[in-house]
Design a protein around this motif. Sequence first.
Motif, PDB file in Angstrom:
ATOM      1  N   VAL A 138      -2.038  12.515   4.913  1.00 24.11           N
ATOM      2  CA  VAL A 138      -2.454  11.830   5.658  1.00 24.11           C
ATOM      3  C   VAL A 138      -2.741  11.187   6.051  1.00 24.11           C
ATOM      4  O   VAL A 138      -1.857  10.111   5.016  1.00 24.11           O
ATOM      5  N   SER A 139      -2.530  10.045   7.385  1.00 18.42           N
ATOM      6  CA  SER A 139      -2.370   9.096   7.649  1.00 18.42           C
ATOM      7  C   SER A 139      -2.918   8.119   6.806  1.00 18.42           C
ATOM      8  O   SER A 139      -4.167   8.453   6.637  1.00 18.42           O
ATOM      9  N   ASP A 140      -2.370   6.654   6.939  1.00 15.70           N
ATOM     10  CA  ASP A 140      -2.970   5.809   6.445  1.00 15.70           C
ATOM     11  C   ASP A 140      -4.554   5.665   7.163  1.00 15.70           C
ATOM     12  O   ASP A 140      -5.947   5.690   6.274  1.00 15.70           O
ATOM     13  N   VAL A 141      -4.462   5.564   8.344  1.00 13.07           N
ATOM     14  CA  VAL A 141      -6.096   5.137   9.447  1.00 13.07           C
ATOM     15  C   VAL A 141      -6.993   6.536   8.748  1.00 13.07           C
ATOM     16  O   VAL A 141      -8.413   6.204   8.730  1.00 13.07           O
ATOM     17  N   GLU A 142      -6.429   7.936   8.951  1.00 14.49           N
ATOM     18  CA  GLU A 142      -7.059   8.723   8.446  1.00 14.49           C
ATOM     19  C   GLU A 142      -7.738   8.507   7.012  1.00 14.49           C
ATOM     20  O   GLU A 142      -9.015   9.074   6.618  1.00 14.49           O
ATOM     21  N   LEU A 143      -6.702   8.078   6.026  1.00 13.60           N
ATOM     22  CA  LEU A 143      -7.447   7.963   4.774  1.00 13.60           C
ATOM     23  C   LEU A 143      -8.501   7.084   4.741  1.00 13.60           C
ATOM     24  O   LEU A 143      -9.249   7.390   3.850  1.00 13.60           O
ATOM     25  N   LEU A 144      -8.533   6.000   5.973  1.00 16.79           N
ATOM     26  CA  LEU A 144      -9.034   4.927   5.462  1.00 16.79           C
ATOM     27  C   LEU A 144     -10.484   5.291   6.626  1.00 16.79           C
ATOM     28  O   LEU A 144     -11.850   5.201   5.990  1.00 16.79           O
ATOM     29  N   ASP A 204      -7.790  12.465  -5.426  1.00 22.30           N
ATOM     30  CA  ASP A 204      -7.942  11.275  -5.143  1.00 22.30           C
ATOM     31  C   ASP A 204      -8.456  10.395  -3.943  1.00 22.30           C
ATOM     32  O   ASP A 204      -7.966   9.003  -3.744  1.00 22.30           O
ATOM     33  N   LEU A 205      -9.254  11.174  -3.395  1.00 19.99           N
ATOM     34  CA  LEU A 205     -10.576  10.056  -2.680  1.00 19.99           C
ATOM     35  C   LEU A 205     -10.828   8.929  -3.135  1.00 19.99           C
ATOM     36  O   LEU A 205     -11.014   7.694  -3.289  1.00 19.99           O
ATOM     37  N   GLN A 206     -11.895   9.368  -4.739  1.00 17.53           N
ATOM     38  CA  GLN A 206     -11.880   8.883  -5.879  1.00 17.53           C
ATOM     39  C   GLN A 206     -11.069   7.758  -5.583  1.00 17.53           C
ATOM     40  O   GLN A 206     -12.087   6.528  -6.172  1.00 17.53           O
ATOM     41  N   LEU A 207     -10.181   7.409  -6.184  1.00 12.08           N
ATOM     42  CA  LEU A 207      -9.647   6.568  -6.843  1.00 12.08           C
ATOM     43  C   LEU A 207      -9.414   5.806  -5.932  1.00 12.08           C
ATOM     44  O   LEU A 207      -9.440   3.651  -5.842  1.00 12.08           O
ATOM     45  N   TYR A 208      -9.376   6.163  -4.349  1.00 14.52           N
ATOM     46  CA  TYR A 208      -8.658   5.080  -3.282  1.00 14.52           C
ATOM     47  C   TYR A 208     -10.425   5.071  -3.088  1.00 14.52           C
ATOM     48  O   TYR A 208     -10.524   3.200  -3.134  1.00 14.52           O
ATOM     49  N   PHE A 219       0.695  -0.800   0.202  1.00 15.49           N
ATOM     50  CA  PHE A 219      -0.256  -0.245  -0.150  1.00 15.49           C
ATOM     51  C   PHE A 219       0.983   1.325   0.094  1.00 15.49           C
ATOM     52  O   PHE A 219       0.423   2.390  -1.216  1.00 15.49           O
ATOM     53  N   SER A 220       1.988   0.711   0.256  1.00 16.58           N
ATOM     54  CA  SER A 220       2.986   2.264   0.475  1.00 16.58           C
ATOM     55  C   SER A 220       3.216   2.555  -0.595  1.00 16.58           C
ATOM     56  O   SER A 220       3.072   3.577  -1.566  1.00 16.58           O
ATOM     57  N   GLN A 221       3.568   2.214  -1.538  1.00 23.06           N
ATOM     58  CA  GLN A 221       4.475   1.455  -2.848  1.00 23.06           C
ATOM     59  C   GLN A 221       2.725   2.784  -3.168  1.00 23.06           C
ATOM     60  O   GLN A 221       2.772   3.538  -4.580  1.00 23.06           O
ATOM     61  N   MET A 222       1.206   1.942  -3.142  1.00 17.95           N
ATOM     62  CA  MET A 222       0.483   2.456  -3.990  1.00 17.95           C
ATOM     63  C   MET A 222      -0.006   3.698  -3.747  1.00 17.95           C
ATOM     64  O   MET A 222      -0.016   5.127  -4.695  1.00 17.95           O
ATOM     65  N   ARG A 223       0.555   4.661  -2.922  1.00 15.18           N
ATOM     66  CA  ARG A 223       0.532   5.941  -2.070  1.00 15.18           C
ATOM     67  C   ARG A 223       1.822   6.750  -3.033  1.00 15.18           C
ATOM     68  O   ARG A 223       0.871   7.432  -2.831  1.00 15.18           O
ATOM     69  N   LYS A 224       2.593   5.977  -2.515  1.00 12.52           N
ATOM     70  CA  LYS A 224       3.259   6.901  -3.810  1.00 12.52           C
ATOM     71  C   LYS A 224       3.031   7.255  -4.986  1.00 12.52           C
ATOM     72  O   LYS A 224       3.283   7.933  -5.768  1.00 12.52           O
ATOM     73  N   ALA A 225       2.270   6.336  -5.821  1.00 16.77           N
ATOM     74  CA  ALA A 225       2.440   6.592  -7.121  1.00 16.77           C
ATOM     75  C   ALA A 225       0.979   7.751  -7.363  1.00 16.77           C
ATOM     76  O   ALA A 225       1.057   8.287  -8.251  1.00 16.77           O
ATOM     77  N   ALA A 251      -5.965  -1.291   9.431  1.00 14.42           N
ATOM     78  CA  ALA A 251      -4.947  -1.170   8.556  1.00 14.42           C
ATOM     79  C   ALA A 251      -5.292  -0.962   7.181  1.00 14.42           C
ATOM     80  O   ALA A 251      -6.222  -2.125   6.568  1.00 14.42           O
ATOM     81  N   ALA A 252      -4.145  -0.474   6.037  1.00 17.41           N
ATOM     82  CA  ALA A 252      -4.693  -0.417   4.672  1.00 17.41           C
ATOM     83  C   ALA A 252      -3.855  -1.355   3.684  1.00 17.41           C
ATOM     84  O   ALA A 252      -4.854  -1.825   2.792  1.00 17.41           O
ATOM     85  N   GLU A 253      -3.741  -2.216   4.670  1.00 18.17           N
ATOM     86  CA  GLU A 253      -3.020  -2.991   3.355  1.00 18.17           C
ATOM     87  C   GLU A 253      -3.691  -4.177   2.614  1.00 18.17           C
ATOM     88  O   GLU A 253      -4.238  -4.282   3.960  1.00 18.17           O
TER      89      GLU A 253
END
Length: 334
Positions: free
Chosen positions: A138-144, A171-175, A118-124, A153-155
């Motif tokens: 934004v933290s992973d938890v806040e993103l979720l 980018d929220l729409q893509l997630y 998921f870290s690689q996805m976020r970087k992209a 956990a987002a992984e």
Amino acid sequence: MKKLFLMLIVMPVLIGLTAAAGFMYWSSQPVFIGDTAIEFTIRPGSGVRSLSHQLQESGLPVQPLMFEILARLSGKASRLKAGSYELESGKTPVELLEKIANGEFSQGTLAIIEGWTFSQMRKAVDAHPALQHDTKGVSDVELLKKIGVPYQAAEGLFFPDTYLFAKGSSDLQLYQQAYAMMSKRLDDAWATRSSGLPYKNAYEVLIMASIVEKETGQKSERSLISAVFSNRLKTGMLLQTDPTVIYGMGDAYQGKIYKRDLLTDTPYNTYTRAGLPPTPIALPGLASLTAAANPARSDALYFVARGDGSSHFSTNLSEHNQAVNKYQRNIRSK
């Protein structure tokens, strides 16, 4: 006097007809002729007059007043949509108006690769120039929380695929799209799972699918690798899979794994802890989800890489040790 009266009547009509003919001609001619499309963006909340000037400011050779009149006469002035667009060479003002009224946004693409973390996805996502970055920093938890995902956990929760999106969209729409796709794929896998699996719920299948994704050298072996781990869980054996150890090492992993790493306990070290790791370790694709939910019919408990991308599968430790000596010369390759 009579001729003057007629001229006063006829002249405005002729002027009006001439103007109408000129307007019709303008609206049917190409906005521009060139080799490449012109990108432009309409800001949210723009009225038709402001929008018309934005077109000109973006480099489109459009007369703002003429375009405003066209939009109002067509009845589409209140239907124009903010967003990013591209206008191709040869398109007319009428076609330009239709594009904006219909919201035919220009599209960007982003490929999320199977096996990425998921870290690689976020970087992209963070690096993509065509997205609006509402989650950057934004933290992973806040993103979720922002996308309404009921996990801590987002992984593993986002499906790897190539996504199309309107340029300038959040980018929220893509997630959200990637999460919805993974949820559907996982639900389908769980609904069609084999009987007798050692998994309590679909999330555990997702964890196993991520391990299969990282362990597989050849796609055809996914179901056999899934069978090995399923058999190990059923018999109470440790999974002993290097990718989970590597994931637990985090940034400490520098491309090689040593014996000391296998002995260092982390929540993801399946050499020191029984059962599945607490979360997935990567983003699994459809083939790995299917394999995790439907392992091959096999009694294999071990496998070792042959060095050509394929694996040798064994049902007992003696055979496995022989395969290790043959294919790896007692040197760990992972």
